[in-house]
Scaffold this active site. Structure first.
Site, PDB file in Angstrom:
ATOM      1  N   THR A 346      77.733  41.634   9.869  1.00 42.30           N
ATOM      2  CA  THR A 346      77.112  42.869   9.419  1.00 42.30           C
ATOM      3  C   THR A 346      78.193  43.853   8.977  1.00 42.30           C
ATOM      4  O   THR A 346      79.328  43.750   9.405  1.00 42.30           O
ATOM      5  CB  THR A 346      76.291  43.491  10.575  1.00 42.30           C
ATOM      6  OG1 THR A 346      75.295  42.557  10.998  1.00 42.30           O
ATOM      7  CG2 THR A 346      75.608  44.782  10.185  1.00 42.30           C
ATOM      8  N   GLY A 428      77.557  43.542  14.524  1.00 43.95           N
ATOM      9  CA  GLY A 428      77.787  42.275  15.184  1.00 43.95           C
ATOM     10  C   GLY A 428      76.618  41.755  15.991  1.00 43.95           C
ATOM     11  O   GLY A 428      76.767  41.499  17.192  1.00 43.95           O
TER      12      GLY A 428
END
Length: 526
Positions: A346, A428
């Site tokens: 991400t 994450g």
């Protein structure tokens, strides 16, 4: 002076951007210099990140954001739904939700999120916001060290997929640190998105190319699925801790898990502002145990609201929090959570502008580059957000058509008495609620944004393992083991702990910004 080892200093200015890429931060600052708002700057950075950090996000991913407009906080859920043709019966062929291929691809929402932010809170023309992203894609950009490492790792996993290799392995390998990369197809797609205000992606030429690729590959994503996609403006959900409110996007986001954990900690008397040391083993133990309770709720009850059994208000009620807090022993670790967390990839960014607008934005393709599928000739790497569903019959998050999966991405925002304090987040996948809790504790304990991001982190695995990042002392590890935690000391460079950004509003105007040393980016001020 910062307490923890770092490559960075806290940054101060009248307007601050914190991003995992210096090029994206620079793009945002250029927009601010031209009179753009924090929303304009965030969109410019988000577009740029699809080019310069393709390892963690792309045009074919999802986006969530929280926006302080100067008076109040707004939530934006630009995550997509599953194809209407998806049924539990179709997925009976699998033992678990697939992470690759068309049966992992839901409607991508990021493009719609860019447009929605620009329309509601922007000042500059939408077409202007992608200028730097297009330039980097057309003229080339140089790969940073952490992106290079992630790219090489992904190539080892996805390199046999033709779509991926054709787009992301020029010369038959992943680009190395410092090498120049050109994304001509990506640039052309961005130009099309900018010229049509994103319409082409959902109801135009780009949509046709996405659907044609799905049909050619046996995918069930159809034209109607794309055409019916809409963003959702939503009211953030909140919980209080130490006189501050943590604000999150409501489900289908996993932000509720962070709220449950901080409510439990408050009930247990853990007060960051009154001496609860975030580096102390006793504090860490209670943080971990509160998060175990929150993750159990997350995997059991959180899903698209249209399919949930339990309301947010019920989960955060005094009775429910009391019951969870009562299960926690101050002297002994609990059992594993009901379902193991999973990995992911991400990007997250924070922006505060000189007029008081603040944006907390997160964007993702989920598992690194996503599904491994790339629409030919477009550079559109399609996410695998469908992997967020489960196959369990009757579960509120069971895979079905026209449904949003549990989404790991969560932007965070802190307020105090309803006034803005900090736009922050930790990327994450399952690290995100755990990171929100840890960074919030450190900020409220008086650490600077950079200190709070530099500090070592812990991570709870679903099987009961407690991972400790490099930087925790032997004494803390031993004390946690003595309480029954199965502690694993991880090595330098372990990706478990994600990466974060934070922009803190100063009492008399301006901001302090920090950027995670676990990523290639920085905070930039003007």
């Amino acid at each position: 002076m910062d307490t923890y080892p770092t490559r960075r200093s806290t940054v101060y200015g009248e307007a601050v951007v914190a991003s995992s890429s210096p090029l994206a931060a620079a793009a945002a600052q250029e927009v601010l210099a031209e009179g753009g708002t924090a929303a304009d700057a965030a969109v410019a950075a988000a577009m740029c990140l699809t080019v310069v950090e393709p390892t963690n996000n792309g045009i074919g991913g999802d986006l969530l954001a929280l926006v302080w407009d100067g008076d109040r906080l707004h939530g934006l859920n630009a995550s997509g739904r599953s194809p209407r043709a998806w049924t539990p019966e179709h997925f009976a062929q699998y033992q678990e939700m697939p992470r690759r291929g068309w049966d992992s691809v839901t409607v991508p929402g990021a493009v719609s999120g860019w447009r929605a932010l620009s329309e509601r809170f922007g000042r500059l023309e939408f077409a202007r916001l992608g200028r730097d992203a297009v330039r980097h894609a057309e003229e080339g950009w140089r790969v940073g060290p952490i992106v290079a490492q992630d790219w090489a790792r992904a190539a080892g996993i996805l390199g046999e997929i033709e779509d991926f290799a054709d787009t992301f392995m020029p010369g038959g390998r992943a680009p190395r640190e410092g090498e120049k990369v050109v994304f001509a197809d990506h640039a052309a797609t961005l130009r099309e998105i900018l010229a049509t205000g994103g319409e082409s992606f959902y109801r135009g030429a780009l949509a046709e190319r996405i659907v044609a690729h799905a049909e050619a590959g046996g995918g069930l994503l159809g034209a109607q699925d794309l055409a019916e996609h809409e963003v959702e403006w939503c009211e953030p959900i909140t919980a209080s801790w130490a006189g501050h409110e943590l604000c999150e996007i409501p489900p289908n986001s996993q932000g509720l898990a962070a709220l449950v954990a901080i409510r439990i900690l408050e009930r247990l008397g853990v007060d960051p502002g009154a001496g609860a040391d975030p580096d102390d083993a006793e504090t860490v133990h209670l943080q971990v145990e509160a998060m175990r309770q929150a993750l159990t709720i997350l995997h059991g009850d959180i899903a698209d609201p249209a399919w949930t059994r339990t309301e947010v208000e019920d989960i955060l009620s005094d009775e429910a929090i009391d019951a969870m807090a009562a299960r926690i022993s101050r002297g002994r670790a609990a059992d594993a959570v009901t379902e193991p967390p999973t990995a992911g990839g991400t990007v997250y960014l924070s922006v505060g502008d000189a007029h008081g607008m603040m944006v907390s934005l997160i964007q993702s393709n989920y598992y690194g580059f996503g599904s491994g599928l790339v629409v030919p000739g477009t550079g559109i790497a399609l996410h695998d957000r469908g992997a967020g569903f489960v196959l369990t019959d009757g579960h509120p998050n069971q895979v079905a058509g026209g449904k949003r999966p549990l989404n790991t991405i969560i932007p965070g925002f802190l307020t105090r008495g309803g006034q803005p304090v900090c736009a922050y987040g930790v990327m994450g996948a399952p690290m995100q609620p755990q990171g929100h809790l840890q960074v919030m504790h450190r900020l409220l304990a008086g650490q600077s944004p950079q200190e709070a991001l530099d500090a070592p982190r812990w991570f709870v695995e679903g099987d009961g393992e407690l991972k400790l990042e490099v930087g925790w002392s032997d004494e803390v590890a031993a004390a946690l083991e003595a309480k029954g935690h199965r502690v694993t000391r991880t090595g330098a460079g372990d990706r478990t702990y994600g990466g974060g950004q934070a922009v803190w509003r100063l009492p008399n105007g301006g901001y302090a910004g920090g950027s995670d040393p676990r990523k290639d980016g920085h905070a930039e001020a003007r």
